[in-house]
Design a protein around this motif. Structure first.
Motif, short mmCIF file in Angstrom:
data_model
loop_
_atom_site.label_atom_id
_atom_site.label_comp_id
_atom_site.label_asym_id
_atom_site.label_seq_id
_atom_site.Cartn_x
_atom_site.Cartn_y
_atom_site.Cartn_z
N SER A 2 -42.54 9.77 22.26
CA SER A 2 -42.64 9.15 21.16
C SER A 2 -42.91 7.60 21.60
N PRO A 3 -41.98 6.89 22.26
CA PRO A 3 -42.32 5.47 22.66
C PRO A 3 -43.56 5.02 23.39
N THR A 4 -44.24 6.29 23.64
CA THR A 4 -45.47 6.08 24.48
C THR A 4 -46.78 6.48 23.42
N LEU A 5 -46.42 6.68 22.42
CA LEU A 5 -47.59 7.16 21.30
C LEU A 5 -48.04 5.97 20.56
N LEU A 6 -48.64 5.00 21.19
CA LEU A 6 -48.90 3.76 20.58
C LEU A 6 -50.56 3.66 20.63
N GLY B 247 -35.74 13.07 29.12
CA GLY B 247 -36.53 11.68 28.48
C GLY B 247 -36.49 10.78 29.67
N MET B 248 -35.17 10.53 30.19
CA MET B 248 -35.17 9.34 31.06
C MET B 248 -36.07 9.52 32.29
N VAL B 249 -36.34 10.69 32.61
CA VAL B 249 -37.43 10.90 33.75
C VAL B 249 -38.91 10.75 33.22
N LEU B 250 -39.21 11.31 31.74
CA LEU B 250 -40.52 11.38 31.47
C LEU B 250 -41.12 10.29 30.93
N GLU B 251 -40.21 9.41 30.12
CA GLU B 251 -40.59 8.08 29.35
C GLU B 251 -41.29 7.21 30.34
N PRO B 252 -40.40 6.91 31.44
CA PRO B 252 -41.16 5.73 32.07
C PRO B 252 -42.26 6.07 33.09
N ARG B 253 -42.38 7.59 33.27
CA ARG B 253 -43.72 7.98 33.99
C ARG B 253 -44.83 8.02 33.03
N LEU B 254 -44.55 8.34 31.73
CA LEU B 254 -45.84 8.23 30.87
C LEU B 254 -46.29 6.92 30.33
N CYS B 255 -45.11 5.99 30.24
CA CYS B 255 -45.56 4.38 30.13
C CYS B 255 -46.28 3.84 31.43
N GLY B 256 -45.83 4.26 32.56
CA GLY B 256 -46.42 3.87 33.62
C GLY B 256 -47.92 4.38 33.67
N TRP B 257 -48.17 5.83 33.51
CA TRP B 257 -49.44 6.18 33.33
C TRP B 257 -50.19 5.50 32.58
N LEU C 299 -48.43 16.45 22.31
CA LEU C 299 -48.02 14.98 22.34
C LEU C 299 -47.88 14.42 23.81
N ILE C 300 -47.45 15.19 24.59
CA ILE C 300 -47.47 14.81 26.24
C ILE C 300 -49.11 14.62 26.50
N LEU C 301 -49.82 15.72 25.96
CA LEU C 301 -51.16 15.38 26.75
C LEU C 301 -51.90 14.35 26.18
N HIS C 302 -51.54 13.85 24.81
CA HIS C 302 -52.21 12.96 24.22
C HIS C 302 -51.82 11.51 24.77
N SER C 303 -50.60 11.59 25.17
CA SER C 303 -50.17 10.40 25.93
C SER C 303 -50.75 9.91 27.23
N LEU C 304 -51.16 11.30 27.91
CA LEU C 304 -51.69 11.06 29.19
C LEU C 304 -53.12 10.66 28.86
N TYR C 305 -53.99 11.31 27.86
CA TYR C 305 -55.42 11.40 28.07
C TYR C 305 -55.90 10.68 26.62
N PHE D 84 -43.67 1.03 15.71
CA PHE D 84 -44.16 2.62 15.87
C PHE D 84 -43.20 3.61 15.95
N TYR D 85 -42.17 3.12 16.61
CA TYR D 85 -40.89 4.02 16.82
C TYR D 85 -40.17 4.11 15.62
N PRO D 86 -39.58 3.08 15.08
CA PRO D 86 -38.71 3.52 13.70
C PRO D 86 -39.44 4.27 12.77
N LEU D 87 -40.90 4.05 12.55
CA LEU D 87 -41.53 4.65 11.56
C LEU D 87 -41.51 6.56 12.09
N TYR D 88 -41.76 6.68 13.46
CA TYR D 88 -41.87 7.84 13.80
C TYR D 88 -40.58 8.64 13.70
#
Length: 360
Positions: free
Chosen positions: A212-216, A339-349, A271-277, A230-234
């Motif tokens: 969710s933190p990367t769904l911007l 999440g601790m592993v996934l979120e920074p990687r999605l944000c970096g991507w 949602l992971i695919l959307h965050s990536l693409y 974004f995040y509080p409304l999610y």
């Protein structure tokens, strides 16, 4: 423990350079979380003694807790402009409601019978309707459980306990189970109840904490003026879905627990695919998906325990309700690690591909 956790967070100085500050605050979070887990383990098991409607009330209450808790914090800090410290100190008084509810409001007749103590009136203050033992024993089980919220609470709980006493499994008179036998009992619950609850919580809290933190979206195409909104409304939409679905068992039952579990895993993958693409064209579609995520998670939670209330033998029911509740806490814990592993990687991507909003 709940009060103590909030006091630790509120009263620990906020200057980050002070030694032990972060550790103390995190310890306060852990203490408050432990109180929540122990409360769920205990209170959920007690619904067994009060009939199916109490489970529906439990589900609705836990679903509303997310909405009310978040709303109260916003009310105190934003609307009333109180400091975070004072807001937490005020909130630390709320757990006092629990002993009031348990000792003064809850009918204790069914619990006393469960402890094999002689039956006696548990409240002389509640007006009693003239009714004899034969009427109580002949009251249908559905009527007994559904009448628990009626004015004659003492009568209803007495009737339900009467049925529970007569239909109890023979195992209820056996000696206290050992740790090893409890493990065997829990193993029998794993595939029908614990696994779907575990998987759905891993999926939904991985979404909440890691995706969710990367769904911007660009601010001009959204209803927000800052990316922090974004995040509080999610979170609100998720909690709204949870509240609705956890309140749904009196009207809608789901018996195949793996079906919504599979749909939740598909939500996570989408949602992971959307965050990536970045292929979903509007944030409003994300709002719908997050609300749907909450509906699925709440539905699996409350229907898992409803299935246990219906299908597990009477003598095993309290243990089964408590043991299965470990799955949702375990799922949240596993999702936190993911999440601790996934979120920074999605944000970096996203930053690498020209969408630096998660850093904004």
């Amino acid at each position: 423990m709940s009060c103590g956790g909030m006091f630790l967070i509120a009263l620990t100085p906020s200057v980050l350079t002070e030694g032990g500050t972060i550790t103390t605050k995190l310890f306060g979070v852990a203490i408050a979380s432990l109180s929540s887990g122990l409360g769920e383990l205990s209170l959920l098991g007690l619904t067994h003694y009060y009939g199916p409607f109490s489970l529906a009330a439990w589900g609705s209450g836990t679903g509303g807790a997310g909405l009310i808790g978040a709303g109260l914090y916003v009310l105190l800090t934003n609307t009333l402009s109180l400091s975070i410290k004072n807001s937490l100190l005020i909130s630390a008084s709320l757990p006092v409601i629990l002993p009031i509810a348990f000792f003064l409001i809850l009918p204790h007749g069914p619990l006393r019978r469960a402890n094999s103590r002689p039956s006696k009136d548990y409240s002389d203050d509640i007006p009693r309707i003239s009714i004899d033992d034969e009427d109580i024993r002949n009251l249908p089980i559905d009527a007994a459980s559904e009448a628990l919220l009626a004015p004659g609470l003492a009568i209803a709980s007495e009737a339900y306990a009467s049925h529970s006493h007569r239909t109890a499994s023979p195992t209820s008179s056996n000696p206290k189970p050992t740790f090893k036998s409890n493990l065997r009992r829990a193993r029998a619950l794993f595939f029908p109840y614990m696994l779907p609850l575990l998987l759905v919580y891993i999926a939904e809290y991985t979404i909440n904490q890691g995706v969710s933190p990367t769904l911007l979206f660009p601010l001009p195409s959204s209803p927000f003026t800052s990316y922090r909104s974004f995040y509080p409304l999610y979170a609100f939409l998720y909690q709204l879905g949870v509240f609705i679905s956890r309140s749904s068992t009196p009207f809608l039952r789901i018996h195949n627990l793996y079906a919504p579990c599979l749909l939740q895993i598909l939500n996570l993958l989408l949602l992971i695919l959307h965050s990536l693409y970045f292929f979903i064209p509007s944030v409003w579609i994300i709002f719908i998906v997050v609300f749907w995520e909450g509906l699925l998670g709440g539905a699996v939670y409350v229907n898992t325990f409803a299935e246990i209330m219906e299908k597990v033998p009477e003598g095993e029911r309290e243990f089964s309700l408590g043991a299965t509740s470990v799955s949702d806490s375990g799922g949240v814990c596993i999702a936190g690690v993911i999440g601790m592993v996934l979120e920074p990687r999605l944000c970096g991507w996203n930053v690498k591909h020209g969408r630096p909003w998660c850093k904004g």
